[in-house]
Scaffold this motif. Structure first.
Motif, PDB file in Angstrom:
ATOM      1  N   ASN A   1       0.843  -1.193   0.000  1.00 48.64           N
ATOM      2  CA  ASN A   1       0.000   0.000   0.000  1.00 48.64           C
ATOM      3  C   ASN A   1       0.882   1.248   0.000  1.00 48.64           C
ATOM      4  O   ASN A   1       1.771   1.376   0.839  1.00 48.64           O
TER       5      ASN A   1
ATOM      6  N   MET B   1      -4.369  -1.725   8.270  1.00 48.21           N
ATOM      7  CA  MET B   1      -5.527  -2.567   8.600  1.00 48.21           C
ATOM      8  C   MET B   1      -6.050  -3.317   7.376  1.00 48.21           C
ATOM      9  O   MET B   1      -7.248  -3.333   7.088  1.00 48.21           O
ATOM     10  N   GLN B   2      -5.098  -3.921   6.641  1.00 48.95           N
ATOM     11  CA  GLN B   2      -5.472  -4.706   5.480  1.00 48.95           C
ATOM     12  C   GLN B   2      -6.260  -5.934   5.946  1.00 48.95           C
ATOM     13  O   GLN B   2      -5.774  -6.722   6.753  1.00 48.95           O
TER      14      GLN B   2
ATOM     15  N   ASP C   1     -10.415  -8.914  10.126  1.00 43.57           N
ATOM     16  CA  ASP C   1     -11.832  -8.643  10.341  1.00 43.57           C
ATOM     17  C   ASP C   1     -12.382  -9.471  11.485  1.00 43.57           C
ATOM     18  O   ASP C   1     -13.589  -9.536  11.715  1.00 43.57           O
TER      19      ASP C   1
ATOM     20  N   ASP D   1      -5.604   5.665  -0.416  1.00 44.43           N
ATOM     21  CA  ASP D   1      -4.221   5.218  -0.262  1.00 44.43           C
ATOM     22  C   ASP D   1      -3.313   5.892  -1.281  1.00 44.43           C
ATOM     23  O   ASP D   1      -2.094   5.976  -1.070  1.00 44.43           O
TER      24      ASP D   1
ATOM     25  N   ARG E   1     -13.833   9.689   4.126  1.00 47.66           N
ATOM     26  CA  ARG E   1     -12.800   8.737   4.578  1.00 47.66           C
ATOM     27  C   ARG E   1     -13.482   7.411   4.871  1.00 47.66           C
ATOM     28  O   ARG E   1     -14.285   7.319   5.787  1.00 47.66           O
ATOM     29  N   ASN E   2     -13.113   6.422   4.119  1.00 46.52           N
ATOM     30  CA  ASN E   2     -13.710   5.101   4.334  1.00 46.52           C
ATOM     31  C   ASN E   2     -12.815   4.185   5.160  1.00 46.52           C
ATOM     32  O   ASN E   2     -13.043   2.997   5.245  1.00 46.52           O
ATOM     33  N   THR E   3     -11.774   4.767   5.719  1.00 48.62           N
ATOM     34  CA  THR E   3     -10.874   3.977   6.557  1.00 48.62           C
ATOM     35  C   THR E   3     -10.256   4.883   7.603  1.00 48.62           C
ATOM     36  O   THR E   3     -10.275   6.110   7.475  1.00 48.62           O
ATOM     37  N   ASN E   4      -9.723   4.262   8.650  1.00 51.68           N
ATOM     38  CA  ASN E   4      -9.110   5.045   9.719  1.00 51.68           C
ATOM     39  C   ASN E   4      -7.773   4.415  10.087  1.00 51.68           C
ATOM     40  O   ASN E   4      -7.502   4.103  11.239  1.00 51.68           O
ATOM     41  N   THR E   5      -6.931   4.257   9.075  1.00 45.30           N
ATOM     42  CA  THR E   5      -5.643   3.616   9.286  1.00 45.30           C
ATOM     43  C   THR E   5      -4.665   4.589   9.925  1.00 45.30           C
ATOM     44  O   THR E   5      -4.937   5.791  10.053  1.00 45.30           O
TER      45      THR E   5
ATOM     46  N   CYS F   1      -3.698   7.451   7.667  1.00 44.77           N
ATOM     47  CA  CYS F   1      -4.804   8.415   7.596  1.00 44.77           C
ATOM     48  C   CYS F   1      -4.843   9.269   8.851  1.00 44.77           C
ATOM     49  O   CYS F   1      -5.071  10.487   8.783  1.00 44.77           O
TER      50      CYS F   1
ATOM     51  N   SER G   1     -12.969  10.048  12.214  1.00 43.69           N
ATOM     52  CA  SER G   1     -11.587  10.423  12.507  1.00 43.69           C
ATOM     53  C   SER G   1     -11.583  11.452  13.623  1.00 43.69           C
ATOM     54  O   SER G   1     -12.195  12.517  13.515  1.00 43.69           O
TER      55      SER G   1
END
Length: 1607
Positions: free
Chosen positions: A808, A901-902, A910, A1141, A1193-1197, A1200, A1233
């Protein structure tokens, strides 16, 4: 000393114990203790106790070494000790003995010479009834006399003084010991009995210790006291008991000493004593009577028969005594000798039975009592012939009641077990008279006939009889044969045979009758079966008869036999077979086999209870093993226990193991089947129980079969992972038992590891289980370490499928390799370190039940094994390197998976937080392992490429693996850089690093070397600042970038490696000419003219490069800065179009670049061009930043979060003038976030208060209702509750809860600067839309008020500053629960500050919970009211100081504030006087009532009703407005006063506005228009004698209701 009594109880002479004993001389007592000694003479026990404590402390403070206590103290204490030692208060007595011991320690020889005068009370104290007092006195004596011999000598030496004290004490009376005027009878008697009891105890001890030659004389003096003999009837058992023990001791040791006192003793004991209840002393009383009777038979006299006199005593039994009472009574009766049968004896025996059967008599005493009775009986009939009536009345009822109890014979109830009954029948059977023996036979026959009759009657009544009657019949049968067995056992003489024949014949007939009747009733009559069982249980040899067994077990009738085995009676009858097992073995086998065959007949359901009973017979186990049908049945029964458990099936299985009824082949088959059923969840529990039973009894079956042993261990380990505690506990038990039965071949754990690591699936064993087992085996030293580690070939092969795709791009933000992530290429067949190739056609990776892949399982297993003490050095060299390489490679890939968080890679993330936690734990374990490896590399500084150390071999493997742009090579390079970093931090860089660079030739930007070069640069970092190789590389890369174009593929390689080089010199001087750096800046900014041609990766590297060279080119003028700023804004504006990403790298670099430029400008280091550009682009930059806030934002890595944190800091600096629309920001308050949420909240937190002034003006001008933004109110639509969010979840401060509470904070931000009108509109809106009540409910649920357990702010560390303010940044550093509480506490403060009226409405009208209100009532005054009141009063002071300028006819309101008294005083000046009111604030403000009252209205010309109306209006404005503002109330009061005074001028006559009668000037001159008071005009008219205006002299008519007339 003599004692005497006078009238009214006043003594005429005193003793040491008398209460009128003269006090000691206290004149010479030291002043320190004079008062305590005087207090000892007082009557109050508490006073005496305190005095004793003070004197004790004094004695302890004067040890012997310092001279000890003074003589007067010793003399005084010697006088007082005796009285204090008998005090009613236990503690006084205890301390008196304790003080005596302390005085002995302090004075020693001076005190010891006084011992003779105090020895009596001291020794008496050792016999005190209170154990604590006695213990202290005894310990004190033991401290003085160390051995028993010394103690005895002490007694003998002082026996005269001891006896004197005892005689003195025995002569005392209650009236001499206590002042009856002030003592209760109970206290007086208690002290008296304590004294005489101790006196008797002293003499008793003297008798036991004194020399026999002197004993008679001593006792003669003591027994001269007549009051001794009255103590035989004393109320106190202790006194009576001691007296009886004294007399008995005298009889045993010196009978001559009491011979002269026999008349008094006889009267006291045998007359008065027998008339007195002897509860608590009965045993000693009977014992002394027995001894006296034996020694002095004449003591009974001749007036009355002894048995008649004893009747009253024996009727009461032992009176709470032990069995010794009956033993002593037996001794007494024996001493009285044999007595012929007479009415007196009959009556005595009746009384004796009454005492034995008394309901208060302990049941344990009954055997001893009946023994006394039978001994009495035997003595009575030995020399006489008892009549049949005597036997029926005094003998036979005992057996009748035992066999068949009836209420009429309840007094004959005897214990069922003791051998009293054989004694009865032995007495009768051996009697010399034939008639007596015949009576015994006839009685037994009657008993037998009666029992047989009840058995026969039960046949007719059974169907309607109760279970109770059946049980009674069975119990009677058990008692019958128990009695028969005991009689047969005890009576073996020839003279007993006639009676024995009668007994056995009648019993056999009873068995025959019972057997016949049982058969007729189809074996349903279980009571009859119980009778038969009792016969064979108690006396099997007596009744073992073939004909009886043939009748019981009808082998010739299959139907009858089946009925028998299915009946309840079978479990009672089957054990009877043991009666013929030895004597009739053949018949036993035939019957047993026939019963088994009938029980497991395939045509009928099996009779499980019958089978269990049969195989439980001791002689049946040997037959069971050879019964093949039974063995087959047992296999099916074991499986039945697991599949459909039942108690009967379990009993059969348990019995088969317990009694050895299972053959070896059968047992192996059972064990194998049970192991298979462990995989079935519903059967695992029962299967474990079954296996536990087998291992406990026959564990060898598992040691013989290795495969069975391995299968069982594997399934047991699998079961330990389930969450059922009961199953896990059973597994532990089974495993512990199994360890004792291990096969001798290959260790099973090796096979288990291979199966569960090389090939995994959902049912694979958990890693913790495997590690635990491996560690256990290694600690035992049973296997080489290498055998338990994973197969590295399988590990390497399985890693291939996870190294296909490129990583990534956002990982470049978190890794030191940075932009190297952009250079990884997906190759079709990249090599691994083992030379293998990736296969794109491989199937999806196999995973276990927790989502781990095979490499993940192997890596976690290896790391845990190494962390549990397994030494890496104990493994082969190559194996060490391979393990470390694979561990680090897996760790690098796992860390990247966790960072972004892949969902699916090495782990399936998950699965919830557990998967992430395990990855974090694994990464930490590998770090620790590598740190240990690095710590051992002490020769790293001398490292050369040819080194053969562990670190050297590992570096060589990593260098070989990183030589291409594949994912595998990239991660190998990442591990290499990680290893270099650890080594450099621990030991520093190697000394020959430059030579190593030359040997490798990797410091260049080519696809085959770039990863290795980046690893060296990032691994060694600042250690390379002096490296010429790196300096040359940096210059070369700068030159390459200067001439490159964004479209060239090599540009990105050069830019990435250049940034890695520049990071080496971070914070220092870059070894490149500034001219070149300016050219680089010019070249890179030129690319921004056509931004679309610059790739996202190159954009990130470009911004990063400009940021790094900025300190060196910041003074350069030109368009570069404008191009840079515009490019950053362009990147931000386009970010929403790119995948997250993809955009994160260039957003991170551009935001950091912009932050660097702004900081440079703020510090004054930027040139004019940059400062001007930043000023010109301020609005565009702000819009772009706000746009980034809105970007989805569809993720909170982690990447990010990093970018959002930088963005948050940038948004904080946005000027409010650049924010023209707040509506779009409210949605971001609900962002997932936290950084975005914080940024949006911070911006709104600043903007909302600033907007209120404009809103207030608009509301006032347009006369409209103010409203809160709908976007803000929408955030309140789903208020959290403890039902939706349990406290455990709320304590983690989840996002929705945080959003909800921050939204309320924004509402209060709006209220903080809003006018009172606008704030009221806001409050009404919140009330109408029902937002406020859920907010309050949630707040008090979380803070604990609803549960009456509100949090303690002091204990939790919340200060006034925490209450007044809430910092989102500071709160982030706190634990989530404390963060939540802080915010709620601050919101409650804001509620009371800005919307107190709304809170009061909720509190009084909405809140229905009493305990919530109680908690709030105590919380607000303690924590919030002082703050709210202080701030409100400060607002009043500020308002008063800033009042607007008054008009021409107006004046300012005079305001005084007192915080101490919580009061505001407001006055309005009129004619040099003040009309004033007070506002008093309650301590629980804003709850409670604000009181507004009048101070003075002297200057107000209004009536009382209007004045009170003004006060009520002021109070109403404060109490019922939303803000409850004091300033608003004061404003209302000021308006009312001014309105009343408006338009009124001074009266031209009195020059005042208000007249003396509190009126305003209301009489106007029509000419000059001046106004006058009516009273003043009247006076003017009176004095001037004309009706003219005082000013214009024109006439004035004085009219009106209050007109005045001249006389």
């Amino acid at each position: 000393m003599a004692t005497g009594g006078g009238f009214g109880g006043f003594a005429t002479s005193s003793t040491t114990l008398s209460y009128i004993t003269p006090p000691p001389n206290l004149s010479d007592i030291p002043q320190d203790v004079i008062v305590p000694f005087k207090n000892l003479l007082k009557k109050d026990s508490t006073t005496k106790l305190k005095a004793l404590e003070e004197i004790l402390a004094y004695a302890q403070s004067h040890p012997y070494e310092n001279g000890g206590v003074e003589e007067p103290v010793l003399e005084a204490w010697t006088t007082l000790y005796a009285r204090l030692s008998i005090d009613n208060a236990r503690r006084v007595r205890e301390l008196s003995h304790t003080l005596l011991i302390e005085l002995l320690k302090s004075a020693k020889t001076r005190m010891e010479k006084r011992v003779s005068s105090i020895i009596g009370p001291w020794l008496a104290g050792t016999f005190d009834k209170d154990k604590g007092v006695a213990r202290i006195a005894t310990e004190g004596l033991a401290s003085l006399l160390k051995t028993e011999e010394k103690l005895n000598q002490f007694w003998r030496k002082l026996q005269s003084q001891i006896l004197d004290f005892a005689i003195e004490a025995i002569r005392e009376s209650p009236s001499t010991l206590s002042d009856l005027r002030s003592s209760t009878p109970e206290d007086a008697n208690g002290k008296y009995f304590r004294v005489v009891g101790c006196s008797l105890s002293l003499v008793l001890a003297l008798v036991r210790k004194a020399e026999p030659t002197k004993l008679q004389g001593l006792l003669g003096r003591y027994f001269e006291v007549d009051s001794i003999w009255s103590l035989a009837t004393a109320e106190e058992p202790f006194v009576r008991r001691t007296l009886f023990q004294l007399l008995q001791t005298c009889v045993e040791t010196s009978p001559e000493s009491i011979k002269s006192r026999l008349p008094q003793i006889g009267r006291a004991i045998f007359v008065d004593g027998l008339k007195t209840a002897q509860s608590g002393s009965a045993t000693d009383f009977v014992a002394v009577m027995a001894s006296l009777t034996k020694t002095f038979p004449q003591i009974w006299g001749t007036k009355q028969e002894p048995l008649s006199r004893l009747q009253r005593l024996v009727e009461k039994g032992s009176q709470g005594g032990s069995a010794a009472y009956w033993q002593e009574l037996d001794r007494l009766l024996a001493a009285l000798g044999k007595k012929p049968i007479s009415p007196a004896m009959v009556n005595f025996m009746k009384s004796l039975r009454t005492g034995i059967s008394d309901r208060l008599e302990p049941r344990a005493n009954a055997p001893y009592g009946w023994r006394v009775y039978l001994n009495m009986l035997q003595r009575a009939i030995d020399d006489s012939v008892p009549s049949s009536d005597f036997l029926n009345e005094a003998v036979f009822p005992l057996t009748r009641q035992f066999l068949h109890p009836t209420p009429e014979l309840s007094s004959w109830t005897a214990p069922s077990d003791p051998p009293v009954f054989p004694l009865v029948w032995r007495i009768l059977a051996r009697h010399s008279n034939t008639a007596v023996r015949e009576s015994a036979k006839e009685e037994w026959q009657r008993l037998s006939a009666s029992f047989s009759s009840r058995i026969a009657n039960s046949d007719a009544e059974d169907l309607k009889s109760s279970e109770k009657s059946k049980f009674g019949l069975a119990e009677e049968g058990d008692r019958w044969f128990k009695l028969v067995a005991s009689i047969v056992k005890e009576n073996r003489l020839d003279e007993d045979k006639p009676l024995l024949s009668t007994i056995t014949a009648s019993s056999s007939q009873i068995l025959k009758d019972a057997s016949d009747l049982l058969s007729r009733r189809d074996y349903r009559h279980t009571a009859l079966a119980s009778i038969i069982q009792s016969a064979f249980k108690h006396c099997p040899a007596t009744f073992a008869d073939e004909s009886l067994f043939s009748s019981l077990f009808p082998l010739d009738n299959a139907t009858k036999l089946k009925t028998l085995v299915n009946s309840e009676s079978f479990r009672l009858l089957a054990p009877c077979l043991e009666g013929i097992a030895e004597t009739h073995e053949d018949q036993f086998q035939v019957i047993w086999n026939a019963l088994i065959a009938s029980s497991i007949n395939p045509s009928d359901p099996p009779s499980l209870p019958a089978i269990s009973t049969l195989i439980s017979t001791p002689s049946g186990a040997g037959l069971a093993i050879h019964a093949e049908p039974l063995q087959a049945f047992l296999i099916s029964n074991w499986l039945r226990c697991v599949q459909n458990p039942s108690s009967d099936a379990w009993k059969v299985s348990e019995a088969s193991l317990e009694h050895g009824a299972v053959g070896s082949g059968t047992l192996e088959s059972i064990a194998s089947s049970l192991v298979e059923r462990l995989n079935v969840p519903t059967m695992s529990g029962p299967a474990l129980e079954a296996l536990e039973m087998i291992i406990r009894k026959e564990g060898a079956v598992f040691s013989k079969d290795q495969q069975l042993h391995i299968d069982l261990i594997t399934r047991l380990l699998a079961l330990t992972e389930i969450s059922n505690p009961s199953v896990v506990n059973k597994v532990r038990v089974v495993r512990a038992l199994l360890d004792n039965h291990r096969p001798a071949e290959r260790h099973p754990l090796i096979a288990i590891n291979e199966k569960n690591l090389d090939d995994v699936g959902p049912s694979s064993l958990g890693l913790d289980v495997l590690v635990q087992q491996a560690v256990g085996v290694l600690e035992a030293g049973n296997l080489p370490e290498e055998d338990l580690f994973p197969n590295v070939n399988v590990w390497m092969a399985e890693m291939r499928q996870f190294l296909r795709d490129t990583p990534n791009p956002s990982l470049s933000l978190t890794s030191t390799l940075g932009g190297a992530y952009f250079l990884v290429k997906k190759l079709s067949s990249p090599p691994l370190a083992d030379g293998g190739q990736l296969d794109d056609t491989e199937s999806p990776p196999k995973r276990d039940g927790q989502g781990r892949s095979i490499p993940a399982r192997m890596a976690v297993f290896t790391s845990k094994l190494l962390s549990h003490g397994v030494k890496l050095a104990s493994l082969p060299d190559n194996f060490q390197v391979e393990l470390l390489y694979l561990l680090c490679l897996t760790k690098a890939l796992a860390a990247d998976q966790l960072t972004v968080m892949q969902p699916e890679l090495l782990w399936r993330l998950d699965q919830g937080e557990e998967g992430s936690a395990e990855v974090e734990e694994f990464v930490a374990l590998v770090d620790k392992i590598m740190n240990d490896v690095v710590a051992d590399a002490s020769d790293w500084r001398q490292f050369r490429s040819t080194d053969n150390t562990l670190v050297g071999r590992l570096i060589g493997l990593l260098l070989r693996s990183a030589g291409n742009p594949s994912p595998a090579a990239f991660y190998s390079a990442k591990v290499l850089g990680y290893l270099f970093q650890l080594l450099t931090e621990a030991h520093g860089p190697p000394l020959h690093l430059e030579a190593w660079f030359g040997e490798l030739g990797v410091m260049k930007a080519t696809p085959s070397t770039i990863f290795v070069a980046a690893a060296f640069l990032t691994g060694f970092g600042e250690a390379l600042t002096s490296s010429t190789t790196v300096s040359s590389l940096c210059n070369r890369l700068v030159s390459e970038v200067m001439s490159s174009s964004p479209s060239s593929p090599k540009t990105l390689f050069s830019a990435v490696l250049m940034n890695s080089c520049l990071s080496v010199y971070q914070g220092g001087q870059i070894p490149v000419e500034n001219r070149k750096l300016v050219f680089v800046l010019k070249q890179m900014t030129s690319w921004t003219s056509t931004p679309a041609e610059v790739s996202n990766q190159l954009a990130a590297e470009t911004c990063k490069a400009i940021q790094q060279i900025h300190p060196h080119v910041k003074d350069v003028y030109g368009p570069y800065w404008e191009q840079t700023v515009d490019y950053c804004i362009w990147l931000w504006n386009k970010a929403a179009k790119d995948r997250i990403d993809i955009r994160l790298p260039y957003l991170h670099s551009s935001l950091k670049l912009m932050s660097t430029l702004e900081l440079s400008c703020a510090a004054g280091e930027a040139n004019e061009d940059l400062a001007e550009v930043l000023e010109q682009r301020s609005w565009a930059k702000s819009k772009a930043l706000i746009g980034l806030l809105k970007t989805p934002r569809n993720t909170n890595t982690q990447p990010c979060q990093i970018v959002d944190a930088i963005l948050c800091r940038a948004v904080e600096n946005i000027p409010l003038k650049n924010v023209d629309d707040l509506s779009a920001l409210y949605e971001q308050v609900a962002s997932g976030s936290r950084a975005i949420q914080q940024a949006a909240f911070g911006l709104l937190h600043r903007a909302l208060p600033a907007a209120q002034e404009e809103i207030s003006v608009d509301v006032l001008l347009e006369d409209k209702v103010a409203r809160l933004p709908d976007e803000l109110l929408s955030l309140l639509l789903e208020p959290p509750t403890l039902e939706a969010y349990p406290y455990e979840l709320v304590a983690q401060f989840p996002g929705p809860v945080r959003t909800y509470l921050l939204s309320w904070h924004l509402i209060f931000d709006a209220c903080s600067k809003a006018s009172y009108k606008v704030r009221g509109d806001y409050a009404e809106l919140l009330k109408e839309q029902s937002h406020f009540s859920p907010f309050m409910t949630f707040m008090f649920d979380v803070l604990g008020h609803s549960a009456a357990d509100a949090i303690n702010l002091e204990k939790e560390g919340f200060t006034v500053d925490h209450i007044r303010s809430y910092s989102l940044k500071l709160a982030e550093a706190e634990p989530e629960e404390r963060n939540l509480h802080w915010l709620l506490i601050h919101l409650f403060y804001l509620t009371l500050k800005h919307l107190p009226g709304l809170f009061k409405t909720w509190y009084y009208l909405v809140c229905s919970s009493k305990q919530t209100k109680i908690a709030i009532d105590s919380w607000i005054p303690k924590y919030l009211s002082p703050i709210i009141m202080s701030e409100a009063l400060d607002d009043v002071v500020e308002w008063a100081e800033n009042q607007p300028e008054p008009g021409d006819d107006e004046k300012e309101l005079v305001v005084q504030v007192s915080k101490t008294s919580r009061q505001i005083t407001a006055g309005y000046e009129i004619d040099d006087e003040i009309a004033s009111i007070f506002i008093r604030i309650p301590s629980e403000y804003p709850l409670g009532v604000v009181e507004v009252g009048s101070v003075s209205r002297v200057a107000i010309a209004v009536d009382d009703r209007k004045w009170k109306a003004w006060i009520k209006a002021t109070e109403g404005q404060i109490m019922f407005s939303a803000s409850m503002s004091f300033t608003e109330g004061l404003t209302v009061f000021r308006q009312n006063v001014r309105a009343a005074m408006k338009g009124h001028t001074e009266c031209a006559i009195c020059y005042s506005i208000v007249s003396s009668d509190k009126k305003l000037p209301d009489k106007e001159c029509e000419t000059c228009k001046h106004c006058f008071h009516r009273v003043c005009l009247y006076k003017w008219f009176s004095t001037s004698e004309r009706n003219t205006c005082p000013l214009c002299r024109n006439p004035i008519d004085y009219l009106g209701p209050g007109k005045f007339r001249r006389n």
